[in-house]
Design an enzyme around this catalytic site. Structure first.
Site, PDB file in Angstrom:
ATOM      1  N   GLU A 144       0.812  -1.228   0.000  1.00 28.69           N
ATOM      2  CA  GLU A 144       0.000   0.000   0.000  1.00 28.69           C
ATOM      3  C   GLU A 144       0.840   1.270   0.000  1.00 28.69           C
ATOM      4  OE1 GLU A 144      -2.640  -0.423   3.349  1.00 28.69           O
ATOM      5  OE2 GLU A 144      -3.837  -1.957   2.378  1.00 28.69           O
ATOM      6  N   GLU A 316      -6.720  -7.496  -0.902  1.00 25.94           N
ATOM      7  CA  GLU A 316      -7.347  -7.502   0.427  1.00 25.94           C
ATOM      8  C   GLU A 316      -8.808  -7.117   0.249  1.00 25.94           C
ATOM      9  OE1 GLU A 316      -5.257  -4.986   3.191  1.00 25.94           O
ATOM     10  OE2 GLU A 316      -3.287  -5.759   2.632  1.00 25.94           O
TER      11      GLU A 316
HETATM   12 ZN   LIG Z   1      -4.206  -3.335   4.184  1.00 29.46          ZN
END
Ligand SMILES: [Zn+2]
Ligand SMILES: [Zn+2]
Ligand SMILES: [Zn+2]
Lengths: 638, 638, 638
Positions: A144, A316
């Protein structure tokens, strides 16, 4: 390729005695992928240069032996405490100059050369050990990028790197002074060493200065990223992946994506509605347990464009309440399944849930998993298993080109964030509003970068808010139906006003001679219904006004194929615009019930009900949080 | 002991020529106590080691000669400028790292050893001089610990002391790493010197880390406090007092209270409604000139529990408009009397007004006193004198055990402030909502710490929101009616999730398997009326559902004596819960008119009308801001 | 003197080839003044001590040759990058201690002696070169003192200078301690070197400390300013000007104005409504494209008082949308003309538009000019030209003394900003509310400083909110009708409470014995209509109550000439007060239609319609954004 499911797993969080049953339970639920390792640096290298791979080898064996394919992450978003000891200046600084130190994650500045080298080193070590291991089916690099606003750093390391970047970009300060208009307010430099970061100024810095810093910052992410790409490419043939986030816009994802194989993203529909989307309290309440009905699809379509050859995953997937939004309600029963199918309908190869079992400790202890902290199944597990069963009973879902293309351009986000002119002007929001209008009209959409040049098959292209359009894009669009604007070509790439002024649409005689930003609650009503809000342009030129405001000022001009839109439409006006243009473009549109969205694949039409009540559609009753599909032949792209 | 009145007085602020008349006027108004000295360090010790006691001796004589009993304060909350010269590093730092320096008050870090020793030194010097002086009837140590958010300090001194505290608490870093789950995000430490304070992190720090810092910070207050306690205990037999504040929760008042004799607090009803209570604009307007009808009583009951043997005072009572709230209206006529009687009804020995005369200078010049800056009587003076007259005409008000106990637990406040999961989750507010519901039902309440083990005589005990319940508390509660939850035993004392998951109520088969936080404006309606808002738990187990939501999910489960509440009730649901349980517990309840509150003592029932209109109650008309009482036999506690 | 028009021009921003046509176009539009040079330091002195005057000489020639009169600015608000290299400590610091560095403008601390000398040096150099040049008809010193909150600086330079200022002001610390009441909270100093700036304290600093810092800060602006005044006075006979801003209140404009000849200000009606005026959303929407109908007139009247002999200009007039407000709509057609005429009606000698052509780069690239970036005329140009034409067809507009005077006092703004007592108490807003009420009643107003002593000819004087009134002012006012209060004489000049307490109006027996601040949404209704909001005083004494609240408490007391107002009236109450007092004062008042305002000059009555609909007035229909005038004999001033 047949769609499949996966899960994120942290063997280092659990007793060794649970690993076999965990792996067996994953397989029993129909999962085939497991991502591991991306936060485990302190366990892999507990002290500098001293490694412990035994546990990781063991975990890989257990998981692989159970039949799972492994995604291995590089742990570079969580450098251990000893790294902070070694490089006390490795941290990012916030815009006020405060250090952003050790104690959570992403505690590094992309411009710190020492840490960048360490990230390359650990990638090499992992690549050396596991790069040719057939049990590792893919690699995730870092985690991320940009999460927690970590792209922009005002550290000394960033300042020094910025000066080098400027020198490389502009060559000399005269060129830079001219490009930025530094004669204004006597801001001229005679040395690159005089140039600071654009923070801590008395009033706003030169927008060109700030935009340069944003471009630099994006470039630093790419440069940082490619150190690991290079390390791994030399050591593995498995695909390389990064997991992007939702509405993280501070770096150009197309640039990061260029060097890797698969785009993935982390989809948290309910958290995102709560923490990063503009919405009225009523709308927040309406979608409280479902998430915004367009946010996920938008990112699915965006990252399909970012991934090489359209390859993308959900790395995710929210499986229940999260911990990090201001408020964290549970998904309505059915939403986990809905979200999963929606991703597959938009082309995801894999949907991987985050996480297998809720951790009983640390920052994310309130983040649901597929299993509870006491290892009982959580509600999301059954929904995942149902999807696995459904997948097993049908052929692969195959993608098809959409009839409509929407252009998304990261530098435009930076341009308008730097020079908003209206306090709530957001490029992302403008594009999402347009996307939402298309989807509410029943259209499937492909998102393309502004570097796209192949538009064959698209009946309609939309390009709202692009700050600076390359001429080649105009040429590539040819004479198909295109809606440009608002705010197109309003600035150069240096964030100055071009002469002649925009939008410079070939063969459309229109100039934006004045712009206005409008505060919330004010609007310019449009003849025939709908209104412009937030942003209104004054259009001059001989192009035909297709839609005008009540005073007769043109809002949409066009010649039947090329259109320019001189304002930010409200939902009703968006609907009118699409209704106006679609027939000419050969598109069938009809307004869907609120909360319902559809997506066409090669042979199927999927319908998703984000509403909390059942809706009727296509002769079927689709329950709240329901998903359904039926055979469907999309319109021919030609 | 007969109740009495007092006042806070600053002889150093006034010409010597006014002292005698001030003292005489105090006595004439019926006051018998006077607090002095707590801000006077620069006059007592103008230069380091150089003392001037003449004025203080003189003031003590004048006041005592007039018949007043003196409370002498240690002046340690306002170290003089020379102290700052001596210890430039004595200041607290805010969470951004900025110093909180000289120029107002409370400008010290509780962890600074040098200043802590100076505080002990001045206490010794004062104790040596006045400890055996019979005119000094009590001592106040420091002033309002924690006021202005001064408990948590992010100074270098605090960081060093925190590391020592951690080493003493955990012994080694492996133990700490395991306790906190530092394997998560590679946050593991190999040395206590690697551990920073939990600020300036990229995203939230480990909640266990933050909770440890909060526990440490509370301990530092206690440790700091006890230096002065020790100094004075060796030098005086007079009772030691500290004056706490309203809704200051950053340190454990029970821990501070343990070493001293009398709890006191500073009650500013109108200021508190404006600056530290959640309320709708309508509610703020309704109680604008009265204060919240439950805030004072709650703290009275709380500090009665904090004081040794239930001894407590109001050390500072608002006598008119204050200066420090966002808006500062005047009390309705009658409110000063009402507040005073309310304190006595709840067991205060002394109510002392702040301050005698409004100061014409410095920060509090707009804070009303009993007299105006020009020495004319202010409106509060008459009301105080009326109370004095009323006191003189009746016997002492005697306390009696209440039929209902409510548990208040500071560590739970820290736990949920650290891990709120919903942006507006406040332990204090949850408990106050419960307290308010009990009071609106006409019940008198005792507040008890979570360390309480003697529950004889209580018919009903409520324990909302306790993060970690000691087993011994369950045992001590026996089989009386108890309402536990929500969020009970949801975490361990290290702020991790226990296995098995909570609430672990003995003999009640219920497990909280999922929690949700709900944004303002959303609610889960409950069958039969009322709703859950803010917080909703999913309950599993065989315990009988007593109240369920509209979807049939249990909200309150119980067996007729032990109940577990799986959500945050709105006022109507609280009323239903109390109505449901009270009869079984042998309690008579009936809803009071809005704004009316009652309190039962050994022989009297008091009624207080916080409303701005007269109300009918018990056959009487109680005017706005009125207080009345009548003989009453409270129910037998057995 | 005949009114005329001007424009701000930046030859250094444009190719040399455009200068002649620019000059010709200015003249063709009827402009006669051009301001240049005030941001051009980096072009005048590219390196320290190395000058380039060729371009400036050339520009002056071109402009002057075309027939334009030149205002030359000193460029001291934009020191070049080399200056920052030379004095790295020249910057102001914000209240948190962060530097406010290079990269925009106004990046200097008024207390930095080194930079102050550099500012004097460049003024001398410019004065030497152009002081006797007849083409330079006026000088502007610096630009917009105080813009971007630059008066208050918490830099080390400011701290040191503050200590010297304190020593010079108070002589010794005992005097200072007494004046400030530092005995409170042991804040006493024994050395001036112990005194810091009033920031980074634990809770609010001593208000006397803060007020002293504000007085000091204003004095530093004056001192800084006079260095350039002295440099230029010795070198030129042309008038000296500074261009003030709207609602910048951190320095005393009367003090700055004293040493120069002409006051000017920068009038941005739409920007100011958006970024610095309190208004409901409805009101903001109503005047979105016009600006507040009283804001400009208020500043016109204020700066007429600041200018020597009433001489004042609008140096910068908004010509279209600006860039710096949160939202930036365009003016309604006609508003540029309306604003210009309104300035002339209030006595402006010159109205100068900002700017000639919209810059295509840097911070203000979205700020409209009279011409667009592509050099086409922008809408404002036609309106300016129309005003020029109208001016040419009529004699000069001559001023006449207004029948009503309103006192404006900068130190009162500082006093109440320091000690607001209610979170929204603003002296400026109080005075503007009063001014608005007078204007809505059709009255023309003169604004006077509190140092004014000549009141002959005024029938009514209003003096709201003056913190400390000099006795001489009372004497000067004589027995004409005066409305004092609220909050008059409530504090001494050191911001302490006087004894006896205020307002101390001679021959009016009234004392303010208590004050209350009221939160938004609450009010005290007044008998007969209207209400007090925000601020309510309790009045005692024998003065006759003229208006009272519903409980009978006096709100306005008076004897037919002197009145004291004990609260903050809402608009309806203001109207009642004026209606009550005006007849006795010999004033005719009648309520104007909303949005309409009038202004009387020696022979004309002007009417301005700020509304977005036409209104009827005086038998005429005045269109939206319309201005009209007709012969009118104002009432005789005697
Ligand atoms: Zn995450
Ligand atoms: Zn800071
Ligand atoms: Zn206090």
């Amino acid at each position: 390729m047949k769609q499949s499911l996966g899960v994120c797993y942290y063997p280092e969080h659990w007793p060794r005695s649970m690993w076999e049953s965990d792996a067996a339970n994953m397989v029993a639920a129909g999962l085939s992928w497991v991502r591991i390792g991306e936060f485990a640096w302190s366990r892999i290298e507990p002290q500098p240069g001293s490694f412990d791979f035994a546990w990781l080898d063991d975990a890989i064996s257990v998981l692989s032996d159970a039949g799972l394919r492994i995604v291995l992450g590089t742990p570079t978003c969580t450098p251990p405490a000893w790294m902070a000891d070694k490089y006390p200046d490795m941290f990012a600084h916030d815009a006020r100059g405060h250090i952003r130190g050790f104690g959570s994650r992403r505690h590094y500045c992309f411009s710190h050369a020492g840490y960048r080298a360490e990230a390359g080193r650990i990638a090499e070590i992992l690549g050396d050990r596991y790069g040719r291991d057939p049990r590792i089916h893919a690699w995730q690099i870092d985690n991320e990028y940009g999460c927690h606003d970590t792209v922009l750093s005002w550290s000394p390391a960033a300042r020094d790197a910025f000066r080098h970047w400027l020198a490389a970009t502009y060559g000399d300060t005269d060129t830079l002074n001219t490009a930025w208009g530094n004669v204004f307010w006597s801001m001229e430099y005679s040395s690159f060493d005089q140039i600071g970061l654009p923070n801590l100024t008395v009033t706003q810095p030169n927008p060109s200065h700030e935009l340069a810093f944003r471009r630099f910052s994006s470039d630093q992410v790419v440069r940082w990223h490619e150190v690991q790409v290079d390390a791994l490419r030399a050591r593995t043939d498995a695909p390389l992946i990064h997991n992007y986030m939702g509405r993280v816009l501070d770096f150009d994802h197309f640039d990061v994506g260029r060097s890797i194989d698969i785009a993935s993203w982390d989809s948290y529909p309910i958290g995102f509605l709560s923490d990063r989307l503009e919405a009225s309290p009523e709308r927040r309440a309406q979608y409280l347990q479902q998430g915004d009905p367009d946010m996920q699809a938008f990112h699915h379509d965006l990252y399909r464009a970012v991934g090489r050859d359209g390859r993308w995953w959900v790395m995710e997937q929210q499986p229940g309440p999260v911990n990090w939004a201001p408020y964290n309600p549970a998904p309505l029963p059915g939403m986990v399944r809905l979200w999963t199918w929606e991703a597959f309908a938009h082309g995801a190869e894999v949907v991987s849930y985050f996480r297998w079992r809720q951790a009983p400790f640390a920052q994310e202890q309130m983040h649901a998993g597929l299993r509870r902290p006491d290892d009982a199944p959580a509600p999301g597990l059954d929904e995942a298993a149902r999807v696995a069963q459904e997948l097993s009973e049908m052929p692969a879902v195959e993608q098809v080109q959409a009839p409509v293309a929407l252009i998304f351009d990261y530098p435009s986000e930076w341009a308008w964030a730097t020079l908003p002119q209206g306090a709530d002007f957001s490029y992302f929001r403008l594009v999402l509003d347009c996307y939402r209008a298309l989807r509410r009209s029943g259209l499937s959409v492909d998102i393309l970068p502004s570097s796209a040049r192949a538009f064959d098959g698209y009946r309609l292209v939309l390009a709202p808010g692009i700050a600076s359009v390359p001429d080649a894009l105009f040429r590539a669009l040819g004479d198909r139906s295109v809606v440009f604007g608002p705010r197109m070509n309003a600035v150069t790439r240096e964030l100055t006003i071009p002469d002649p002024m925009g939008p410079a649409v070939p063969e459309l005689d229109v100039t934006v001679t004045r712009v206005e930003s409008l505060p919330p609650g004010t609007r310019r009503a449009v003849a025939g219904g709908g209104a412009v809000h937030r942003w209104m342009e004054t259009l001059e030129g001989s192009a035909t006004a297709v839609i005008s405001d009540l005073q007769g000022a043109a809002v949409l001009v066009g010649d039947g194929t090329a259109y320019y839109l001189g304002g930010w439409p409200d939902p009703e006006l968006w609907k009118r615009i699409i209704s106006e243009i679609a027939p000419n473009a050969g598109l069938d549109v009809s307004e869907l019930p609120p909360g319902l969205r559809i997506r066409d694949t090669k042979t199927l039409r999927f319908a998703f009900n984000y509403g909390s009540e059942a809706v009727e559609y296509n002769g079927e009753t689709i329950p709240a949080a329901g998903v359904t599909w039926w055979p469907h032949q999309p319109m021919d792209c030609a």
